[in-house]
Design a protein around this motif. Sequence first.
Motif, short mmCIF file in Angstrom:
data_model
loop_
_atom_site.label_atom_id
_atom_site.label_comp_id
_atom_site.label_asym_id
_atom_site.label_seq_id
_atom_site.Cartn_x
_atom_site.Cartn_y
_atom_site.Cartn_z
N ALA A 14 0.85 -1.20 0.00
CA ALA A 14 0.00 0.00 0.00
C ALA A 14 0.87 1.24 0.00
O ALA A 14 2.07 1.18 0.28
CB ALA A 14 -0.89 0.00 1.24
N GLY A 15 0.24 2.37 -0.29
CA GLY A 15 0.91 3.67 -0.21
C GLY A 15 0.63 4.30 1.15
O GLY A 15 -0.51 4.32 1.59
N SER A 57 4.86 0.28 0.28
CA SER A 57 5.80 0.25 -0.86
C SER A 57 6.14 1.65 -1.36
O SER A 57 7.10 1.82 -2.12
CB SER A 57 5.19 -0.54 -2.01
OG SER A 57 3.93 0.01 -2.37
N ASP A 58 5.34 2.66 -0.96
CA ASP A 58 5.56 4.03 -1.47
C ASP A 58 4.79 5.01 -0.60
O ASP A 58 4.03 4.61 0.27
CB ASP A 58 5.09 4.14 -2.94
CG ASP A 58 3.63 3.75 -3.08
OD1 ASP A 58 3.35 2.59 -3.39
OD2 ASP A 58 2.76 4.62 -2.86
N TYR A 108 7.61 2.72 -5.88
CA TYR A 108 6.83 1.49 -5.91
C TYR A 108 7.63 0.30 -6.47
O TYR A 108 7.79 -0.71 -5.79
CB TYR A 108 5.53 1.72 -6.68
CG TYR A 108 4.66 0.51 -6.79
CD1 TYR A 108 3.67 0.25 -5.85
CD2 TYR A 108 4.83 -0.41 -7.82
CE1 TYR A 108 2.88 -0.87 -5.93
CE2 TYR A 108 4.05 -1.54 -7.90
CZ TYR A 108 3.07 -1.76 -6.96
OH TYR A 108 2.31 -2.88 -7.05
N THR A 168 -3.24 3.69 1.68
CA THR A 168 -4.23 3.51 0.63
C THR A 168 -3.81 2.41 -0.33
O THR A 168 -2.61 2.23 -0.60
CB THR A 168 -4.47 4.84 -0.13
OG1 THR A 168 -5.56 4.67 -1.05
CG2 THR A 168 -3.24 5.30 -0.91
N ALA A 190 2.58 7.31 -1.73
CA ALA A 190 1.33 7.76 -2.38
C ALA A 190 1.38 9.23 -2.82
O ALA A 190 0.35 9.91 -2.85
CB ALA A 190 0.12 7.52 -1.45
N1 ADE Z 1 -0.60 0.03 -3.70
C1 ADE Z 1 0.68 0.35 -3.40
N2 ADE Z 1 0.87 1.68 -3.46
C2 ADE Z 1 -0.32 2.23 -3.80
C3 ADE Z 1 -0.76 3.56 -4.03
N3 ADE Z 1 0.07 4.59 -3.94
N4 ADE Z 1 -2.06 3.74 -4.39
C4 ADE Z 1 -2.90 2.70 -4.52
N5 ADE Z 1 -2.53 1.42 -4.32
C5 ADE Z 1 -1.25 1.18 -3.95
#
Ligand code: ADE
Length: 230
Positions: A76-77, A197-198, A208, A172, A200
């Motif tokens: 997710a972000g 992972s990031d 990502y 998110t 957002a």
């Molecule tokens: N999954 C991983 N990073 C995301 C992001 N920034 N927005 C939506 N889904 C994600």
Amino acid sequence: MIGIIGAMDEEVAKLKEKMDDVKVETIAAMDFYEGNLKGHPVVVVRSGIGKVNAGMCTQILALKYNVDAIINTGIAGSLDADIDIGDIVLSTDTLEHDMDAVAFGYPVGQVPRMDTLSFVADEKLRNIAREVCNEVNPDISVFEGRIVSGDQFVSDKEKKEWLSSTFSGKCTEMEGAAIGHAAYLNGIPFLIIRAISDKADDSATVDYPTFEAKAIDHSVRLLLGLCERL
Ligand code: ADE
């Protein structure tokens, strides 16, 4: 039996490798891997990306596999400056951030004619997940809070700020709320487990791919530890 959903192949590949006595069945273009993981009966499945895929997948787990609980693993972000890449977020609750019936007086995020704004995750599962995460991922932080989902990869600062200020979301992604929604309708306890992972924001598309594998490792390690404990 526990249903384990990951949106992408990368998110479930390592879990599938570790399963014993596997039987595979394909329904709605999704391969359901039924077997044992660390001695616990599970069905592991890649749902595909987005809310419709995730909701359908959850419904199949409910009807066909009669699962006792559903866990969603993935990435997710982050929506919170304190939550860093690699950290884990466990859902207290989840909602669909792109659901908008404000014109009819509903708060943004609420599905009209439903009796709840957000879908509440199982507290027992969350407590066990937190303990296991601290044991198996001691080098990262584990957070608990609202996870907001929509059919959108969030990669701009303004959207991120809106999600954070409107919903107090911690992170998110694109499936969790659909899984929570479908689990709620079926009366099945659920938990969303996401590794970051990031951020957002404008850096998301660069971060990502760089951090995806590391984030997945953390959520997979937690899932394996969780199955051992359940
Ligand atoms: N999954 C991983 N990073 C995301 C992001 N920034 N927005 C939506 N889904 C994600």
